[in-house]
Design a protein around this motif. Sequence first.
Motif, PDB file in Angstrom:
ATOM      1  N   MET A 110       0.817  -1.215   0.000  1.00 29.57           N
ATOM      2  CA  MET A 110       0.000   0.000   0.000  1.00 29.57           C
ATOM      3  C   MET A 110       0.856   1.273   0.000  1.00 29.57           C
ATOM      4  O   MET A 110       0.400   2.322  -0.416  1.00 29.57           O
ATOM      5  CB  MET A 110      -0.913   0.024   1.229  1.00 29.57           C
ATOM      6  N   GLU A 111       2.084   1.160   0.480  1.00 24.77           N
ATOM      7  CA  GLU A 111       2.922   2.353   0.606  1.00 24.77           C
ATOM      8  C   GLU A 111       4.371   2.005   0.313  1.00 24.77           C
ATOM      9  O   GLU A 111       4.787   0.838   0.429  1.00 24.77           O
ATOM     10  CB  GLU A 111       2.802   2.937   2.019  1.00 24.77           C
ATOM     11  N   GLY A 112       5.144   3.023  -0.083  1.00 20.47           N
ATOM     12  CA  GLY A 112       6.557   2.821  -0.383  1.00 20.47           C
ATOM     13  C   GLY A 112       7.455   3.164   0.789  1.00 20.47           C
ATOM     14  O   GLY A 112       7.003   3.678   1.824  1.00 20.47           O
ATOM     15  N   ASN A 113       8.743   2.885   0.625  1.00 19.05           N
ATOM     16  CA  ASN A 113       9.719   3.094   1.703  1.00 19.05           C
ATOM     17  C   ASN A 113      10.273   4.501   1.756  1.00 19.05           C
ATOM     18  O   ASN A 113      11.031   4.833   2.660  1.00 19.05           O
ATOM     19  CB  ASN A 113      10.886   2.108   1.538  1.00 19.05           C
ATOM     20  N   ASP A 114       9.958   5.328   0.762  1.00 21.39           N
ATOM     21  CA  ASP A 114      10.430   6.702   0.655  1.00 21.39           C
ATOM     22  C   ASP A 114      11.868   6.732   0.146  1.00 21.39           C
ATOM     23  O   ASP A 114      12.624   5.764   0.236  1.00 21.39           O
ATOM     24  CB  ASP A 114      10.331   7.453   1.982  1.00 21.39           C
ATOM     25  N   LEU A 115      12.257   7.877  -0.395  1.00 23.88           N
ATOM     26  CA  LEU A 115      13.607   8.110  -0.898  1.00 23.88           C
ATOM     27  C   LEU A 115      14.511   8.512   0.259  1.00 23.88           C
ATOM     28  O   LEU A 115      14.062   9.108   1.236  1.00 23.88           O
ATOM     29  CB  LEU A 115      13.566   9.218  -1.955  1.00 23.88           C
ATOM     30  N   ASN A 116      15.779   8.160   0.146  1.00 23.85           N
ATOM     31  CA  ASN A 116      16.760   8.602   1.132  1.00 23.85           C
ATOM     32  C   ASN A 116      16.566  10.100   1.390  1.00 23.85           C
ATOM     33  O   ASN A 116      16.627  10.910   0.463  1.00 23.85           O
ATOM     34  CB  ASN A 116      18.165   8.328   0.589  1.00 23.85           C
ATOM     35  N   PRO A 117      16.304  10.517   2.631  1.00 25.21           N
ATOM     36  CA  PRO A 117      15.969  11.923   2.905  1.00 25.21           C
ATOM     37  C   PRO A 117      16.991  12.940   2.423  1.00 25.21           C
ATOM     38  O   PRO A 117      16.625  14.027   1.983  1.00 25.21           O
ATOM     39  CB  PRO A 117      15.841  11.947   4.430  1.00 25.21           C
ATOM     40  N   ILE A 118      18.282  12.624   2.490  1.00 27.06           N
ATOM     41  CA  ILE A 118      19.264  13.620   2.073  1.00 27.06           C
ATOM     42  C   ILE A 118      19.233  13.833   0.560  1.00 27.06           C
ATOM     43  O   ILE A 118      19.808  14.797   0.054  1.00 27.06           O
ATOM     44  CB  ILE A 118      20.687  13.239   2.521  1.00 27.06           C
ATOM     45  N   LEU A 119      18.547  12.935  -0.164  1.00 27.84           N
ATOM     46  CA  LEU A 119      18.407  13.112  -1.611  1.00 27.84           C
ATOM     47  C   LEU A 119      17.129  13.846  -1.976  1.00 27.84           C
ATOM     48  O   LEU A 119      16.909  14.150  -3.151  1.00 27.84           O
ATOM     49  CB  LEU A 119      18.425  11.751  -2.308  1.00 27.84           C
ATOM     50  N   GLN A 120      16.282  14.137  -0.976  1.00 23.74           N
ATOM     51  CA  GLN A 120      15.050  14.874  -1.252  1.00 23.74           C
ATOM     52  C   GLN A 120      15.349  16.381  -1.194  1.00 23.74           C
ATOM     53  O   GLN A 120      15.008  17.076  -0.242  1.00 23.74           O
ATOM     54  CB  GLN A 120      13.966  14.480  -0.255  1.00 23.74           C
ATOM     55  N   ASP A 121      15.960  16.817  -2.240  1.00 23.07           N
ATOM     56  CA  ASP A 121      16.397  18.213  -2.311  1.00 23.07           C
ATOM     57  C   ASP A 121      16.427  18.620  -3.774  1.00 23.07           C
ATOM     58  O   ASP A 121      16.668  17.788  -4.665  1.00 23.07           O
ATOM     59  CB  ASP A 121      17.781  18.360  -1.677  1.00 23.07           C
ATOM     60  N   VAL A 122      16.206  19.905  -4.025  1.00 21.81           N
ATOM     61  CA  VAL A 122      16.187  20.391  -5.399  1.00 21.81           C
ATOM     62  C   VAL A 122      17.540  20.196  -6.078  1.00 21.81           C
ATOM     63  O   VAL A 122      17.619  20.071  -7.308  1.00 21.81           O
ATOM     64  CB  VAL A 122      15.774  21.875  -5.428  1.00 21.81           C
ATOM     65  N   GLY A 123      18.603  20.123  -5.284  1.00 25.57           N
ATOM     66  CA  GLY A 123      19.913  19.885  -5.875  1.00 25.57           C
ATOM     67  C   GLY A 123      19.986  18.565  -6.612  1.00 25.57           C
ATOM     68  O   GLY A 123      20.707  18.430  -7.605  1.00 25.57           O
ATOM     69  N   LEU A 124      19.235  17.567  -6.131  1.00 28.28           N
ATOM     70  CA  LEU A 124      19.234  16.268  -6.792  1.00 28.28           C
ATOM     71  C   LEU A 124      18.550  16.338  -8.145  1.00 28.28           C
ATOM     72  O   LEU A 124      18.800  15.506  -9.019  1.00 28.28           O
ATOM     73  CB  LEU A 124      18.544  15.217  -5.911  1.00 28.28           C
ATOM     74  N   ALA A 125      17.679  17.320  -8.334  1.00 30.79           N
ATOM     75  CA  ALA A 125      17.042  17.473  -9.638  1.00 30.79           C
ATOM     76  C   ALA A 125      18.021  17.984 -10.679  1.00 30.79           C
ATOM     77  O   ALA A 125      17.794  17.829 -11.882  1.00 30.79           O
ATOM     78  CB  ALA A 125      15.855  18.432  -9.521  1.00 30.79           C
ATOM     79  N   ILE A 126      19.131  18.579 -10.223  1.00 27.22           N
ATOM     80  CA  ILE A 126      20.070  19.226 -11.131  1.00 27.22           C
ATOM     81  C   ILE A 126      21.402  18.483 -11.197  1.00 27.22           C
ATOM     82  O   ILE A 126      21.951  18.270 -12.280  1.00 27.22           O
ATOM     83  CB  ILE A 126      20.311  20.682 -10.688  1.00 27.22           C
ATOM     84  N   HIS A 127      21.918  18.091 -10.039  1.00 26.74           N
ATOM     85  CA  HIS A 127      23.269  17.554  -9.960  1.00 26.74           C
ATOM     86  C   HIS A 127      23.490  16.280 -10.794  1.00 26.74           C
ATOM     87  O   HIS A 127      24.376  16.259 -11.663  1.00 26.74           O
ATOM     88  CB  HIS A 127      23.625  17.333  -8.485  1.00 26.74           C
ATOM     89  N   PRO A 128      22.728  15.188 -10.599  1.00 22.98           N
ATOM     90  CA  PRO A 128      23.031  13.971 -11.363  1.00 22.98           C
ATOM     91  C   PRO A 128      22.895  14.120 -12.872  1.00 22.98           C
ATOM     92  O   PRO A 128      23.785  13.661 -13.608  1.00 22.98           O
ATOM     93  CB  PRO A 128      22.034  12.944 -10.793  1.00 22.98           C
ATOM     94  N   PRO A 129      21.828  14.753 -13.398  1.00 23.50           N
ATOM     95  CA  PRO A 129      21.779  14.901 -14.863  1.00 23.50           C
ATOM     96  C   PRO A 129      22.963  15.680 -15.429  1.00 23.50           C
ATOM     97  O   PRO A 129      23.533  15.298 -16.463  1.00 23.50           O
ATOM     98  CB  PRO A 129      20.450  15.643 -15.088  1.00 23.50           C
ATOM     99  N   LEU A 130      23.364  16.765 -14.765  1.00 25.31           N
ATOM    100  CA  LEU A 130      24.524  17.527 -15.234  1.00 25.31           C
ATOM    101  C   LEU A 130      25.782  16.664 -15.198  1.00 25.31           C
ATOM    102  O   LEU A 130      26.576  16.645 -16.154  1.00 25.31           O
ATOM    103  CB  LEU A 130      24.723  18.770 -14.366  1.00 25.31           C
ATOM    104  N   LEU A 131      25.956  15.960 -14.097  1.00 24.70           N
ATOM    105  CA  LEU A 131      27.147  15.137 -13.932  1.00 24.70           C
ATOM    106  C   LEU A 131      27.189  14.035 -14.979  1.00 24.70           C
ATOM    107  O   LEU A 131      28.238  13.765 -15.584  1.00 24.70           O
ATOM    108  CB  LEU A 131      27.153  14.535 -12.522  1.00 24.70           C
ATOM    109  N   TYR A 132      26.054  13.398 -15.230  1.00 28.18           N
ATOM    110  CA  TYR A 132      26.011  12.296 -16.187  1.00 28.18           C
ATOM    111  C   TYR A 132      26.257  12.774 -17.610  1.00 28.18           C
ATOM    112  O   TYR A 132      26.959  12.108 -18.378  1.00 28.18           O
ATOM    113  CB  TYR A 132      24.676  11.571 -16.102  1.00 28.18           C
ATOM    114  N   VAL A 133      25.668  13.921 -17.974  1.00 26.02           N
ATOM    115  CA  VAL A 133      25.951  14.461 -19.306  1.00 26.02           C
ATOM    116  C   VAL A 133      27.451  14.703 -19.440  1.00 26.02           C
ATOM    117  O   VAL A 133      28.027  14.518 -20.522  1.00 26.02           O
ATOM    118  CB  VAL A 133      25.168  15.761 -19.552  1.00 26.02           C
ATOM    119  N   GLY A 134      28.089  15.071 -18.329  1.00 27.11           N
ATOM    120  CA  GLY A 134      29.525  15.292 -18.340  1.00 27.11           C
ATOM    121  C   GLY A 134      30.311  14.032 -18.573  1.00 27.11           C
ATOM    122  O   GLY A 134      30.890  13.835 -19.646  1.00 27.11           O
TER     123      GLY A 134
END
Length: 662
Positions: free
Chosen positions: A155-179
């Motif tokens: 019925m419910e999920g375990n949630d995402l690692n809290p330190i990754l619940q940040d707007v920085g995660l929306a930007i950092h990995p895609p930029l890094l991976y394109v790199g």
Amino acid sequence: MIIEIGHFALILAFVLSVLQSVVPVWGAVKGDRRLMAVAPPVAGMQFLLVGIAFAALMQAYMVSDFSVLNVVENSHSAKPILYKITGVWGNHEGSLLLWVLILVLFGALVAAFGRNIPMELKAATLGVQGWVTAAFLLFMLATSNPFLRLSPAPMEGNDLNPILQDVGLAIHPPLLYVGYVGFSIVFSFAIAALILGRVDAAWARWVRPWTLLAWMFLTLGIAMGSYWAYYELGWGGYWFWDPVENASFMPWLAGTALLHSAIVMEKRGALKVWTVLLAILTFSLSLLGTFLVRSGVLTSVHAFATDPARGTFILGILVLFIGGSLALYAWRAPMLKQGGLFAPISREGALVLNNLLLTVATASVLVGTLYPLVLEVLTGEKISVGPPFFNLTFGPLMIPLLMAIPFGPFLAWKRGDLAAVGQRLYVVAGLALVAILVSAWWHGTQQILAALGVGLAVWVICGAAAEILSRARFADVGLSTGLARLAGLPRSAWGTAFGHAGMGLTLLGIVAVSAFQEEKVLTIRPGDSVEIADYTLNFSGLAHRTGPNYVDDVGHFDILRDGRQVAVADPAKRLYTARQMPTTEAGIVTFGLSQIYVSIGEVHADGGADIRLYHKPLVTLIWIGCLVMSFGGVLSLFDRRLRVGAPKPARRKVAAAGQGGD
């Protein structure tokens, strides 16, 4: 049904990647244009299929489809929609899917925009890209399938690692991976050139825009990751020499050397062997970083803890591509023709010095990162290699490199005059000396090393400006003509200047915050005040707050200067209810280029709290400098001289010749 479509799309993409890895390469070797023509449409279709798979997984996250194991393990219905989306790549399987999506994106870009590339080289390059794609798609389907179902669905999920619940995660990995995934196409160009025996100045020009694009995004990705760790982890640091940080930093260092080496090869036809080797090593370091993050051999906030089977599979990919490419290089490199000769004191010589220092610096980071792992495997002994090692090995290598940066653009190709360049830089040297003296006077002689660091940063920044101004020749031609000359400069010249100036700005920020920051650690209660630098912070107390999937205690600080309130800071101690995991949300207030940084530790029953308080002078220059460097990359990327072929001028010449014949 959407999940099954995504899974099937990945399988079909794998089949096409195998086709792409065989048919075009065979066609390039045999000179069969029909076989070579297979590569571009297949590359485009792969991007479409992997894009469908990625969209299917994102849709599952957005609607909280808990019949999908990956969604259950990394999402929660109460999570904000932004973090549902970013949760797609906040885990091993999803981030690997993003990795492959960017991999096939670069193949599709070469297929679509590589019209000026010779057909044989283009087909072979896309074929090698197909090898890499096939390996990672097989890895995903065999060990890391993001589309596994659960029955019955919870019925419910375990949630995402809290330190990754940040707007920085929306930007950092895609930029890094394109790199660092972007360097895959540079690797493919290098291997294709070795297969075909075609490594020349034209090849360097085709490779340079892709290298520049990957380097630019990797710079932004590293900077965003640094800032994310700075404000999200609550420790007040911007870089810790974490092994996974190093995993992205090493390709950046090697990619920087590759950029400079490609310039020498394009301009002078020299350093062919060195440039091809750097292209191979840069992507090899990206693969090594992928292994470190996903094999489970590291414990880090950045790493994905995975089972040994995944690590073994990635290690096999590592051995196959790194070992195979270096074997091919060892076989073909002796057959490459040497380029033009040049004197040690020349622009080529300066770029070679730059590359040697960057390569040795990369090796020092590699040794410090891998040595603890190798020692543990061989002896079982666990040690930690931290900032002291890297500061003592990496730092001294950067000093001569930074000192040499202003000289390079002033030196002539083939043979330069060092004394003449020194005369042109005497004003820059004077400004650097003034900066050293002012810093030593302001902060005291006990901070003489910091003063020298400030002077070095000013030397790099002013040296970049001096090279551009010298081209304007204001003293000879006047203001208006000088400005016209500046406007007419190639964009790559401006890009070089911004890139070097950005490095100087980052250095200035690092020196200032390392040497001059103030720190206080104390317990504070409502009504208490604390002073730091020129500021007074009054603590009003803690307030309890409830968020969508968390609760937190928010501290309120009024920041005063000269008795007048100038800002407020609201740091928080947050608890994510699904995982019962606490995080620290720092309160950061920016004054000009400096910051006041407050983080809360333990909260006491009497309403007080343990806090860590910093004043960080010029800290924002660390990331502003990275933005300036990346802007320099953008300018260079749009230099018209990188548009190989230049068909329009050629057509005009043909038309003019035809009219003359009439």
